[in-house]
Design an enzyme around this catalytic site. Structure first.
Site, short mmCIF file in Angstrom:
data_model
loop_
_atom_site.label_atom_id
_atom_site.label_comp_id
_atom_site.label_asym_id
_atom_site.label_seq_id
_atom_site.Cartn_x
_atom_site.Cartn_y
_atom_site.Cartn_z
N LYS A 78 1.86 4.33 46.09
CA LYS A 78 3.32 4.22 46.02
C LYS A 78 3.97 5.41 46.71
CE LYS A 78 6.84 5.34 43.57
NZ LYS A 78 7.79 5.45 44.71
N CYS A 91 5.77 22.43 48.33
CA CYS A 91 5.42 22.88 46.98
C CYS A 91 4.77 24.26 47.01
CB CYS A 91 4.49 21.88 46.32
SG CYS A 91 3.05 21.53 47.31
P1 NAD Z 1 9.64 13.28 42.53
O1 NAD Z 1 8.95 13.72 41.30
O2 NAD Z 1 11.10 13.00 42.47
O3 NAD Z 1 8.96 11.94 43.07
C1 NAD Z 1 7.58 11.87 43.39
C2 NAD Z 1 7.14 10.42 43.32
O4 NAD Z 1 7.26 9.95 41.98
C3 NAD Z 1 7.98 9.48 44.17
O5 NAD Z 1 7.14 8.51 44.77
C4 NAD Z 1 8.88 8.84 43.15
O6 NAD Z 1 9.35 7.58 43.54
C5 NAD Z 1 7.94 8.72 41.96
N1 NAD Z 1 8.57 8.52 40.65
C6 NAD Z 1 9.84 8.77 40.28
N2 NAD Z 1 10.04 8.39 38.99
C7 NAD Z 1 8.85 7.92 38.54
C8 NAD Z 1 8.41 7.38 37.28
N3 NAD Z 1 9.22 7.25 36.24
N4 NAD Z 1 7.12 7.01 37.18
C9 NAD Z 1 6.28 7.14 38.22
N5 NAD Z 1 6.64 7.62 39.43
C10 NAD Z 1 7.92 8.00 39.59
O7 NAD Z 1 9.31 14.35 43.66
P2 NAD Z 1 9.90 14.39 45.14
O8 NAD Z 1 11.37 14.67 45.05
O9 NAD Z 1 9.47 13.19 45.91
O10 NAD Z 1 9.10 15.64 45.74
C11 NAD Z 1 9.45 16.95 45.46
C12 NAD Z 1 8.60 17.55 44.36
O11 NAD Z 1 7.23 17.32 44.61
C13 NAD Z 1 8.75 19.04 44.26
O12 NAD Z 1 8.87 19.45 42.92
C14 NAD Z 1 7.45 19.58 44.84
O13 NAD Z 1 7.09 20.85 44.40
C15 NAD Z 1 6.50 18.53 44.43
N6 NAD Z 1 5.31 18.58 45.30
C16 NAD Z 1 4.14 19.05 44.81
C17 NAD Z 1 3.03 19.12 45.61
C18 NAD Z 1 1.72 19.64 45.10
O14 NAD Z 1 0.70 19.34 45.70
N7 NAD Z 1 1.68 20.38 44.01
C19 NAD Z 1 3.10 18.69 46.94
C20 NAD Z 1 4.30 18.21 47.41
C21 NAD Z 1 5.40 18.15 46.58
#
Ligand code: NAD
Ligand code: MN
Length: 476
Positions: A174, A283
């Site tokens: 997803k 991140c």
């Molecule tokens: P997000 O948490 O808003 O979304 C991530 C994913 O989760 C998306 O595909 C989103 O559609 C999905 N999602 C949203 N609600 C959900 C639910 N209720 N159940 C399941 N899935 C759901 O994050 P974002 O805005 O896409 O990305 C930014 C964040 O990601 C930042 O906090 C960043 O630090 C983190 N990040 C972490 C890493 C790592 O490897 N640690 C890498 C990249 C980004």
């Protein structure tokens, strides 16, 4: 080039059951890019059922060698389509084209790594007390949901899909609703390479609409998530209901520690891209810089000069280092942090303004005199903002480095070997680099301490996360 704009289920593109679509905007031009089918609950059920059927009837019985071959074939096709995929990513999220090419290449390398790794992922034979023959094996889980964010859509997708497939699982990928395009191409190319239909499904759609359904679906055996700590926490709660396996890669507020004995000039020149790469939407961004006071002023001077030289602009140009932020909303969030910093009296050494013209651009901002209680020092901003503070005492500095719920990444600059070893041991983070800013190596584990996550991606470690350890005893 035709952009993919449908779900990828059971080996072909198709519309969502509801007919709903998500409009995408090119963040560099603010013009419409595509309208992509948005999966709904009925699509989740259909995709999970098809994935489970494909797994049970076929895929789980493939030999490791056959899996290796198809993984190499996928990598080959990704490399053949590298330029198309990079152009798509560039238009979809404003990723500078040079970075986009690197990231597609990285994704292909992840498939190659796991293609080779799966035949080296060994179990044990155990000399049990009662004699006979006892061995362990790594059993696949079944259908895995991989939920990924928009900042590095392709590599993060690959570093979940590739080890999961290599270990014999089926996968529902997803992508984030902002960045579905390269994920959809991955699904189609993997099938073209010989992956049986249904083994990899790609379901674009809003997390708020289908996230919970994926996480709670009884046939999903594991959720591998990368995204915000907030959604990660929510997924962990939902997963507790049926003790679903999870791995979570979450947010960060990573330190960049510069000692006076280091080659601090090189640190100052290279550090801007350790936080501003991907326009700070990383991140691992080193968004808190700790500089030993003896070199603080000259360090800041060089750091700011290097920041001013960064090429911000059209992501389609090869020389561009920083493109726009991914969306108007993301830029507005970052600007709230900048407003907070201004109100608290932080000094802007450079940046923080919108350049004139179209696109969700923001000049990279270097903040000085940021208080340790300020939001810009404490919270993940996920944009081109860095705070630099001087330190005097190593022990107090490390206490402050660790005084955060996060623990993902970090850099440490020193030429004193004993100090490097000591500080590297004390910093609470899953990955750390000394005299370098690299965080991600396909061959090495990647993940966070504390609220930066649970579990590890990449390296041989990821394979453990996509398998159950089974012990078999055979009487003699
Ligand atoms: P997000 O948490 O808003 O979304 C991530 C994913 O989760 C998306 O595909 C989103 O559609 C999905 N999602 C949203 N609600 C959900 C639910 N209720 N159940 C399941 N899935 C759901 O994050 P974002 O805005 O896409 O990305 C930014 C964040 O990601 C930042 O906090 C960043 O630090 C983190 N990040 C972490 C890493 C790592 O490897 N640690 C890498 C990249 C980004
Ligand atoms: Mn989000």
């Amino acid at each position: 080039m035709k952009l993919p704009d449908q779900l990828f289920v059971d080996g072909s593109y198709r519309d969502s059951a509801s007919g709903r679509r998500t409009p995408l905007v090119n963040p560099a031009t603010e013009t419409p890019l595509a309208e992509v089918a948005a999966a709904d609950l009925a699509d989740v059920d259909a995709a999970v059922d098809s994935a489970h059927r494909a797994w049970e009837s076929n895929w789980r019985d493939w030999t490791p060698g056959k899996r290796t071959e198809v993984m190499y074939a996928i990598a080959r096709l990704l490399r053949e389509h590298l330029e198309d995929l990079a152009q798509i990513e560039c238009q979809n999220i404003g990723k500078p084209i040079g970075d986009a090419r690197d990231e597609i290449g990285l994704g292909a390398r992840v498939f190659e790594f796991y293609a080779g790794a799966i035949t080296k992922f060994c179990g044990q034979t155990i000399p049990v007390w009662r004699g006979g023959f006892d061995y362990t094996l790594h059993a696949p889980l079944g259908v895995v949901a991989a939920i990924v964010p928009w900042n590095f859509p392709f590599p993060i997708g690959c570093w979940k899909v590739a080890p999961a497939l290599a270990a014999g699982n089926a996968v529902i990928l997803k992508p984030a609703s902002l960045s579905p395009l390269t994920a959809l191409k991955l699904g189609q190319l993997a099938c073209e390479a010989g992956l049986p239909p249904g083994v990899l499904q790609v379901l674009p759609g809003a997390g708020s609409a289908i996230g919970d359904a994926l996480v709670t679906h009884p046939l999903i055996r594991k959720v591998s998530f990368t995204g915000s700590t907030e959604i990660g926490r929510h997924i962990m709660e939902l997963a507790s209901r049926d003790l679903k396996r999870i791995s979570l890669e979450l947010g960060g507020k990573s330190p960049n520690i510069v000692f006076a004995d280091a080659d601090w000039e090189r640190a100052a020149e290279t550090s801007p891209m350790s936080v501003f790469a991907n326009t700070g939407q990383d991140c691992c961004a080193r968004s808190r810089v700790f500089v030993e006071r003896k070199v603080y002023e000259p360090f800041v001077e060089k750091f700011v000069a290097a920041t001013r030289k960064l090429a911000v602009g059209d992501p389609a140009k090869p020389e561009t280092q920083l493109g726009p932020l991914v969306s108007a909303g993301q830029r507005a969030t970052v600007e709230e942090y900048l407003t907070d910093a201004r109100q608290r009296g932080s000094r802007f050494a450079c940046g923080g303004n919108r350049p004139v013209g179209k696109g969700y651009y923001l000049e990279p901002a270097v903040l000085l005199e940021v208080g340790q209680a300020d939001r810009c020092w404490r919270e993940e901003i996920f944009g081109p903002v860095v705070a630099v503070r001087p330190f005097d005492d190593e022990t107090a500095m490390i206490r402050e480095v660790n005084a955060t719920p996060y623990g993902l990444s970090g850099s440490l600059w020193t030429n004193d070997l004993r100090r490097a070893l000591r500080v590297a041991r004390q910093v609470e983070s899953g990955v750390l680099s000394v005299n370098s800013h690299s965080s991600v190596h396909v061959e090495a584990p990647f993940g966070g301490f504390k609220q930066s996550g649970i579990g590890r991606d990449l390296g041989m470690n990821a394979l453990e996360g996509y398998t159950e350890l089974k012990n078999v005893y055979v009487a003699e």
